[in-house]
Design a protein around this motif. Structure first.
Motif, PDB file in Angstrom:
ATOM      1  N   SER A  82       0.799  -1.215   0.000  1.00 53.10           N
ATOM      2  CA  SER A  82       0.000   0.000   0.000  1.00 53.10           C
ATOM      3  C   SER A  82       0.834   1.268   0.000  1.00 53.10           C
ATOM      4  O   SER A  82       0.459   2.271  -0.622  1.00 53.10           O
ATOM      5  N   LEU A  83       1.979   1.250   0.675  1.00 50.91           N
ATOM      6  CA  LEU A  83       2.800   2.459   0.793  1.00 50.91           C
ATOM      7  C   LEU A  83       3.885   2.551  -0.265  1.00 50.91           C
ATOM      8  O   LEU A  83       4.347   3.654  -0.577  1.00 50.91           O
ATOM      9  N   GLY A  84       4.317   1.411  -0.799  1.00 50.94           N
ATOM     10  CA  GLY A  84       5.508   1.410  -1.637  1.00 50.94           C
ATOM     11  C   GLY A  84       6.743   1.265  -0.772  1.00 50.94           C
ATOM     12  O   GLY A  84       6.699   1.445   0.450  1.00 50.94           O
ATOM     13  N   VAL A  85       7.848   0.950  -1.404  1.00 48.94           N
ATOM     14  CA  VAL A  85       9.089   0.685  -0.657  1.00 48.94           C
ATOM     15  C   VAL A  85       9.632   1.957  -0.027  1.00 48.94           C
ATOM     16  O   VAL A  85      10.072   1.962   1.124  1.00 48.94           O
ATOM     17  N   LEU A  86       9.622   3.062  -0.775  1.00 48.97           N
ATOM     18  CA  LEU A  86      10.200   4.311  -0.257  1.00 48.97           C
ATOM     19  C   LEU A  86       9.454   4.791   0.982  1.00 48.97           C
ATOM     20  O   LEU A  86      10.065   5.090   2.008  1.00 48.97           O
ATOM     21  N   MET A  87       8.110   4.871   0.917  1.00 54.01           N
ATOM     22  CA  MET A  87       7.338   5.373   2.047  1.00 54.01           C
ATOM     23  C   MET A  87       7.452   4.443   3.256  1.00 54.01           C
ATOM     24  O   MET A  87       7.518   4.903   4.399  1.00 54.01           O
TER      25      MET A  87
END
Length: 336
Positions: A263-268
């Protein structure tokens, strides 16, 4: 090639606080594993204990929970049918590399420089992994705001840990040792993406966490056996129960990261956990200060700036927000 996935079940509003909460416990885990290493007189042995206890705990959880048992039964078929690259099953080796980086470089670099090196690598690779679309959420654009938020995060972390920097070492002598934590940080984002993709195919982060700890434990046991053959055994295992909490805490961290990258992605996910690490470190230094702990104004302000940088990178800015702002300033100037 990334696999098609269902719509993420967690919104950013719900997922980001979970990422921060997971990161809060990382400094405590590091404190426990460090104390265990000192007690054993062997950092690699401490890492083996941490990974092995974590493996036992996550295996027990998987066997007790019905959904966990179902997910564990999917591990072999998923690998045999190549539902994702088999290399993803070795994501736990990256965790082992991170522990090795701690063991061999923290004493040379200090905790502060080690933290900045890891955060720098993790932030850069978080942008890269999201752009490549390796995580189950697919490709995510590298916007100007995400880049700005990432740069500010690294700067804020450096500011927060600056009171702990030591001026006793020559910068040139630190160049080679600092490369190992940078590499560990770079690979951490790939680890989270690989575990996230495996979670989708297994049906539960329990199975992905189990495979992660199994791979890391095997790698560390091989290293420990080689070390024992050369240097012999260290001290006996301590009797206090709290020395063995590092592994279970790692299970929570790995499992949540595997769940949140959808849901957030790796960076977030990485930035949220970085913020949690700083908050956890600050709380530990206030409540249970270690020898040499420093709680100075830059530590507090740098932590707050990190939270602001993550909010900046997370907000749904319109496309070309920075370019639009610059264009607006040029128009006003011409009007004058």
């Amino acid at each position: 090639m990334p696999l098609a996935t269902r719509r993420p079940s967690l919104s950013r509003a719900a997922g980001l606080p979970l990422a921060v909460a997971a990161g809060v416990f990382l400094p405590l885990q590091g404190r426990i594993n460090g104390a265990l290493g000192a007690q054993l007189g062997d950092g690699i042995a401490a890492a083996v204990v941490s990974f092995t206890t974590g493996l036992i705990v996550i295996a027990a959880v998987g066997l007790v929970l019905p959904k966990g048992r179902t997910a564990l039964r999917q591990v072999i078929p998923a690998l045999r049918e190549r539902r994702f690259p088999r290399l993803y099953a070795l994501a736990g080796v990256i965790g082992a590399l991170f522990v090795i980086a701690q063991v061999f470089t923290v004493g040379v670099l200090g905790v502060a420089l080690f933290t900045v090196a890891v955060v720098t690598g993790q932030t850069v690779s978080g942008l890269m992994v999201d752009r490549m679309g390796i995580a189950p959420g697919g490709k995510r654009s590298v916007t100007a705001m995400r880049v700005l938020g990432s740069v500010l995060t690294v700067a804020a972390v450096a500011w927060a840990v600056s009171p702990r920097f030591s001026a006793s070492s020559e910068p040139a002598a630190l160049l080679v040792p600092v490369l190992l934590p940078v590499l560990a940080g770079l690979l951490m984002s790939f680890q989270q993406a690989m575990n996230g993709t495996a979670t989708v195919q297994y049906g539960s982060p329990v199975a992905a966490t189990f495979v992660n700890f199994a791979a890391g434990a095997v790698a560390l046991w091989v290293l420990l056996l080689l070390k024992l053959a050369i240097a012999g055994p260290g001290h006996a295992l301590p009797g206090e129960w709290w020395y063995y909490l590092g592994g279970p805490m790692g299970c929570v961290f790995i499992g949540l990261a595997a769940l949140l990258v959808r849901s957030l992605g790796v960076l977030m996910t990485g930035l949220g956990m970085i913020a949690g690490q700083l908050l956890g470190s600050l709380a530990l230094d206030v409540v249970l200060p270690a020898p040499g702990a420093v709680v100075a104004l830059p530590t507090v302000l740098g932590t707050l700036l990190t939270l602001g940088a993550i909010i900046l990178a997370t907000l749904p800015w319109p496309k070309g927000a920075l370019a639009g702002a610059g264009q607006g300033r040029r128009t006003v100037s011409k009007g004058r």
